[in-house]
Scaffold this motif. Sequence first.
Motif, mmCIF file in Angstrom:
data_model
loop_
_atom_site.group_PDB
_atom_site.id
_atom_site.type_symbol
_atom_site.label_atom_id
_atom_site.label_comp_id
_atom_site.label_asym_id
_atom_site.label_seq_id
_atom_site.Cartn_x
_atom_site.Cartn_y
_atom_site.Cartn_z
ATOM 1 N N GLU A 43 0.822 -1.198 0.000
ATOM 2 C CA GLU A 43 0.000 0.000 0.000
ATOM 3 C C GLU A 43 0.860 1.253 0.000
ATOM 4 O OE1 GLU A 43 -2.618 -0.407 3.344
ATOM 5 O OE2 GLU A 43 -3.711 -2.072 2.424
ATOM 6 N N VAL A 44 1.926 1.238 0.759
ATOM 7 C CA VAL A 44 2.832 2.388 0.789
ATOM 8 C C VAL A 44 3.441 2.593 -0.593
ATOM 9 C CG1 VAL A 44 5.013 3.255 1.728
ATOM 10 C CG2 VAL A 44 3.317 2.240 3.245
ATOM 11 N N GLY A 45 3.877 1.516 -1.212
ATOM 12 C CA GLY A 45 4.450 1.618 -2.555
ATOM 13 C C GLY A 45 3.441 2.140 -3.553
ATOM 14 N N GLN A 46 2.204 1.660 -3.454
ATOM 15 C CA GLN A 46 1.158 2.108 -4.365
ATOM 16 C C GLN A 46 0.851 3.586 -4.148
ATOM 17 O OE1 GLN A 46 -0.096 0.489 -6.941
ATOM 18 N NE2 GLN A 46 -1.313 2.254 -7.482
ATOM 19 N N THR A 47 0.826 4.015 -2.898
ATOM 20 C CA THR A 47 0.580 5.422 -2.591
ATOM 21 C C THR A 47 1.660 6.292 -3.205
ATOM 22 O OG1 THR A 47 -0.550 4.849 -0.538
ATOM 23 C CG2 THR A 47 0.297 7.095 -0.710
ATOM 24 N N PHE A 48 2.923 5.852 -3.119
ATOM 25 C CA PHE A 48 4.031 6.606 -3.713
ATOM 26 C C PHE A 48 3.861 6.709 -5.231
ATOM 27 C CE2 PHE A 48 8.079 6.586 -5.949
ATOM 28 C CZ PHE A 48 8.610 7.786 -5.512
ATOM 29 N N VAL A 49 3.539 5.602 -5.872
ATOM 30 C CA VAL A 49 3.386 5.600 -7.331
ATOM 31 C C VAL A 49 2.260 6.540 -7.748
ATOM 32 C CG1 VAL A 49 2.702 4.164 -9.300
ATOM 33 C CG2 VAL A 49 4.389 3.324 -7.663
ATOM 34 N N ALA A 52 3.437 10.147 -7.315
ATOM 35 C CA ALA A 52 4.389 10.492 -8.369
ATOM 36 C C ALA A 52 3.659 10.717 -9.690
ATOM 37 C CB ALA A 52 5.439 9.391 -8.519
ATOM 38 N N SER A 53 2.669 9.895 -9.969
ATOM 39 C CA SER A 53 1.890 10.053 -11.192
ATOM 40 C C SER A 53 1.132 11.379 -11.199
ATOM 41 C CB SER A 53 0.907 8.888 -11.333
ATOM 42 O OG SER A 53 0.086 9.071 -12.456
ATOM 43 N N ASP A 54 0.501 11.716 -10.078
ATOM 44 C CA ASP A 54 -0.211 12.993 -9.981
ATOM 45 C C ASP A 54 0.746 14.168 -10.174
ATOM 46 O OD1 ASP A 54 -2.562 11.654 -9.545
ATOM 47 O OD2 ASP A 54 -2.559 11.958 -7.360
ATOM 48 N N PHE A 55 1.922 14.079 -9.559
ATOM 49 C CA PHE A 55 2.925 15.133 -9.692
ATOM 50 C C PHE A 55 3.322 15.303 -11.153
ATOM 51 C CE2 PHE A 55 7.346 16.436 -10.049
ATOM 52 C CZ PHE A 55 7.362 17.591 -9.285
ATOM 53 N N MET A 56 3.590 14.203 -11.826
ATOM 54 C CA MET A 56 4.021 14.292 -13.224
ATOM 55 C C MET A 56 2.921 14.853 -14.110
ATOM 56 S SD MET A 56 7.154 13.649 -13.366
ATOM 57 C CE MET A 56 7.305 13.648 -15.141
ATOM 58 N N LYS A 57 1.659 14.507 -13.824
ATOM 59 C CA LYS A 57 0.554 15.069 -14.609
ATOM 60 C C LYS A 57 0.468 16.582 -14.395
ATOM 61 C CE LYS A 57 -2.191 10.877 -14.552
ATOM 62 N NZ LYS A 57 -3.301 10.180 -13.897
ATOM 63 N N GLN A 58 0.630 16.999 -13.142
ATOM 64 C CA GLN A 58 0.514 18.416 -12.822
ATOM 65 C C GLN A 58 1.645 19.232 -13.437
ATOM 66 O OE1 GLN A 58 0.284 19.235 -8.631
ATOM 67 N NE2 GLN A 58 0.068 21.427 -8.921
ATOM 68 N N TYR A 59 2.849 18.672 -13.480
ATOM 69 C CA TYR A 59 4.024 19.414 -13.937
ATOM 70 C C TYR A 59 4.547 18.934 -15.291
ATOM 71 C CZ TYR A 59 4.061 21.496 -9.340
ATOM 72 O OH TYR A 59 3.709 22.184 -8.217
ATOM 73 N N GLU A 60 3.756 18.176 -16.010
ATOM 74 C CA GLU A 60 4.185 17.617 -17.291
ATOM 75 C C GLU A 60 4.662 18.703 -18.264
ATOM 76 O OE1 GLU A 60 2.462 14.632 -20.740
ATOM 77 O OE2 GLU A 60 1.071 15.569 -19.342
ATOM 78 N N ARG A 61 3.917 19.776 -18.375
ATOM 79 C CA ARG A 61 4.272 20.827 -19.324
ATOM 80 C C ARG A 61 5.575 21.517 -18.921
ATOM 81 N NH1 ARG A 61 0.410 25.818 -21.135
ATOM 82 N NH2 ARG A 61 1.876 26.734 -22.599
ATOM 83 N N VAL A 62 5.765 21.725 -17.630
ATOM 84 C CA VAL A 62 6.996 22.346 -17.144
ATOM 85 C C VAL A 62 8.198 21.477 -17.508
ATOM 86 C CG1 VAL A 62 8.260 23.119 -15.086
ATOM 87 C CG2 VAL A 62 5.785 23.528 -15.277
ATOM 88 N N PHE A 63 8.085 20.176 -17.284
ATOM 89 C CA PHE A 63 9.174 19.264 -17.632
ATOM 90 C C PHE A 63 9.412 19.262 -19.141
ATOM 91 C CE2 PHE A 63 8.472 17.602 -13.408
ATOM 92 C CZ PHE A 63 9.739 17.233 -13.007
ATOM 93 N N ALA A 64 8.337 19.223 -19.906
ATOM 94 C CA ALA A 64 8.478 19.211 -21.362
ATOM 95 C C ALA A 64 9.200 20.462 -21.843
ATOM 96 C CB ALA A 64 7.106 19.096 -22.020
ATOM 97 N N GLU A 65 8.857 21.602 -21.269
ATOM 98 C CA GLU A 65 9.520 22.843 -21.671
ATOM 99 C C GLU A 65 10.991 22.827 -21.267
ATOM 100 O OE1 GLU A 65 7.259 26.010 -20.002
ATOM 101 O OE2 GLU A 65 5.629 25.762 -21.452
ATOM 102 N N GLU A 66 11.290 22.319 -20.099
ATOM 103 C CA GLU A 66 12.676 22.270 -19.637
ATOM 104 C C GLU A 66 13.515 21.398 -20.558
ATOM 105 O OE1 GLU A 66 15.951 23.299 -17.559
ATOM 106 O OE2 GLU A 66 13.945 24.126 -17.263
ATOM 107 N N PHE A 67 12.970 20.231 -20.940
ATOM 108 C CA PHE A 67 13.729 19.351 -21.823
ATOM 109 C C PHE A 67 13.832 19.936 -23.219
ATOM 110 C CE2 PHE A 67 12.557 16.124 -18.586
ATOM 111 C CZ PHE A 67 13.851 15.826 -18.191
ATOM 112 N N ALA A 68 12.821 20.668 -23.668
ATOM 113 C CA ALA A 68 12.892 21.340 -24.959
ATOM 114 C C ALA A 68 13.971 22.410 -24.926
ATOM 115 C CB ALA A 68 11.543 21.950 -25.320
ATOM 116 N N ARG A 69 14.069 23.112 -23.792
ATOM 117 C CA ARG A 69 15.092 24.139 -23.628
ATOM 118 C C ARG A 69 16.474 23.501 -23.715
ATOM 119 N NH1 ARG A 69 13.965 26.012 -18.605
ATOM 120 N NH2 ARG A 69 12.148 26.973 -19.515
#
Length: 87
Positions: A43-49, A52-69
């Motif tokens: 359960e702890v592992g699932q909560t972490f995953v 992490a998934s929610d974080f990546m969805k929220q900041y996906e565009r920021v990461f994409a822009e950083e890698f594009a830069r």
Amino acid sequence: MAKTQLNVRVDEATAEAARERALQRGVSMNRYIEELVLRDAGEVGQTFVEAASDFMKQYERVFAEEFARDAGSAPGPADREGQPGTT
């Protein structure tokens, strides 16, 4: 798999509840405790995953822009205004 012995002290009510639950499930006390720990760890592992998934969805565009830069096609600051994680 090799087994390790653990000694755990609990109050009598907790010990009796564990004995009853193991009996109801038809497993040894050792197996019952092992299953509880494995379930808790999962359960702890699932909560972490999920977090992490929610974080990546929220900041996906920021990461994409950083890698594009990094790749040489940097967007301007106006392109990032109002996005989470930007100032």
